[in-house]
Enzyme design. Structure first.
Site, mmCIF file in Angstrom:
data_model
loop_
_atom_site.group_PDB
_atom_site.id
_atom_site.type_symbol
_atom_site.label_atom_id
_atom_site.label_comp_id
_atom_site.label_asym_id
_atom_site.label_seq_id
_atom_site.Cartn_x
_atom_site.Cartn_y
_atom_site.Cartn_z
ATOM 1 N NE ARG A 84 -34.446 26.590 -13.300
ATOM 2 C CZ ARG A 84 -34.091 27.848 -13.102
ATOM 3 N NH1 ARG A 84 -34.511 28.510 -12.037
ATOM 4 N NH2 ARG A 84 -33.342 28.488 -13.992
ATOM 5 C CG ASP A 85 -36.467 30.785 -14.479
ATOM 6 O OD1 ASP A 85 -36.671 30.948 -13.268
ATOM 7 O OD2 ASP A 85 -36.000 31.664 -15.208
ATOM 8 C CG HIS A 144 -32.174 33.040 -18.272
ATOM 9 N ND1 HIS A 144 -32.711 31.774 -18.207
ATOM 10 C CD2 HIS A 144 -32.976 33.822 -17.496
ATOM 11 C CE1 HIS A 144 -33.777 31.788 -17.413
ATOM 12 N NE2 HIS A 144 -33.955 33.031 -16.971
ATOM 13 C CG HIS A 166 -36.595 36.983 -16.409
ATOM 14 N ND1 HIS A 166 -37.391 36.527 -15.384
ATOM 15 C CD2 HIS A 166 -35.632 36.038 -16.551
ATOM 16 C CE1 HIS A 166 -36.938 35.379 -14.924
ATOM 17 N NE2 HIS A 166 -35.857 35.065 -15.623
ATOM 18 C CB CYS A 204 -36.932 37.089 -10.425
ATOM 19 S SG CYS A 204 -35.698 36.942 -9.123
ATOM 20 C CG ASN A 211 -38.119 32.863 -17.810
ATOM 21 O OD1 ASN A 211 -36.960 33.089 -17.531
ATOM 22 N ND2 ASN A 211 -38.926 32.180 -17.008
#
Length: 315
Positions: A14-15, A206, A208, A239, A248
């Site tokens: 996903r991310d 979470h 990065h 992002c 990430n």
């Protein structure tokens, strides 16, 4: 001061992939999911139920869920934005959804014309619908450690969002550093505050690696008693709204930290590395993964050849 065991959620599908220009097919995503299952991941973020126009890379999330051969005991979760996301999750067999709001008041007001707390209050219908259908639901707070739109994010501002989530029945919450602005003392301060004031909540962190502090922040979280962390295979992601944002924290880098530190993850390191190598092949560009560049330290160990003289050059 480090935990004996942690849990990792693989968020790369996903991310990670939502920031790639290349569109991944359903078959490719299923291949990666199969590899993750064999590696022993217990929590996987499969995708998101967002508008295909807004996030085209996630347009096939419904189909992935419908064709996914679920491994017993594995939590397959997805990100949603509204009630429509819950309805899509129900239709395709997804059993866990996650809502998100920005801790940046300026960001939230500019995009949604409401405060973060007002956004969370509107999630009540999502929570009701999810629970009536037997779905689990959690929440996340992006920009919890800083944002490009605010000079700082006070702990009190994050706490008010936590309380807004709790007010609509959500007690599993992720604190996200999407902007990559977190640093260890700050992480320790926020973690200590959350554990003290909301001890019954389930927490995720979470991070990065935008400014190279991702792993240090994870260590700070561990030292603060947090044991659940998101990471992304091969370090893909970033992002799109933050200038210069990197990916990430790489899953394999976190696994390496844990293996070297004697922390149990329940994940087969070598099999997870295979998944990340496959991802690197598919995205076809350099990624922010130290392990994919350098390999495991133990793979460097070599026996000294017999007959090696003292005066011979060691290469």
């Amino acid at each position: 001061m480090l935990p004996k065991k942690i849990r990792i959620c693989e968020v790369g599908l996903r991310d990670g992939l939502q920031n790639e220009k290349r569109m991944f097919t359903t078959e490719e995503k299923l291949e990666l999911l199969d590899g993750m299952g064999k590696a022993g991941f217990s929590v996987i973020e499969v995708g998101s139920f967002m508008s295909p126009k807004a996030v085209p890379q996630m347009a096939n999330t419904d189909e992935v869920y419908e064709k996914l051969e679920k491994v017993p005991g594995v939590e397959y979760r997805a990100l949603i934005a509204n009630l429509r996301g819950v309805e899509r999750a129900i239709a395709c067999g997804c059993k866990k959804v996650k809502l998100n709001v920005s801790a940046s008041r300026a960001h939230n007001l500019a995009n949604l014309n409401r405060t973060p707390e007002e956004s969370v209050a509107r999630f009540g219908d999502c929570v009701t619908c999810a629970k009536e259908a037997g779905l689990e639901i959690s929440g996340s707070i992006s920009m919890a450690f800083g944002s490009p739109w605010d000079k700082e994010i006070p702990i009190g501002a994050v706490a008010s969002i936590v309380e807004a989530y709790m007010a609509v029945g959500i007690n599993e919450i992720s604190l996200s550093d999407a902007s990559g602005m977190a640093f260890p003392p700050q992480v320790q301060e926020i973690c200590a505050y959350m554990k003290k004031h909301y001890p019954k909540n389930m927490w995720w962190l979470h991070f990065h690696n935008t400014r190279g502090l991702g792993m240090a922040n994870i260590l700070a979280g561990m030292q603060s008693g947090f044991t659940q962390f998101d990471s992304s295979f091969a370090g893909v992601g970033g992002c799109p709204f933050v200038p210069g944002a990197a990916g990430n924290v790489a899953t394999e880098d976190v696994l390496n930290l844990c293996e070297e530190s004697g922390i149990d993850t329940g994940i087969d390191f070598d099999k997870a590395l295979e998944v990340s190598r496959r991802v690197a092949q598919l995205v076809a560009h350099p990624t922010d993964s130290y392990l994919l560049r350098a390999g495991k330290s133990r793979d460097l160990f070599r026996e000294i050849p017999t007959g090696q003289g003292k005066n011979e050059t060691m290469k």
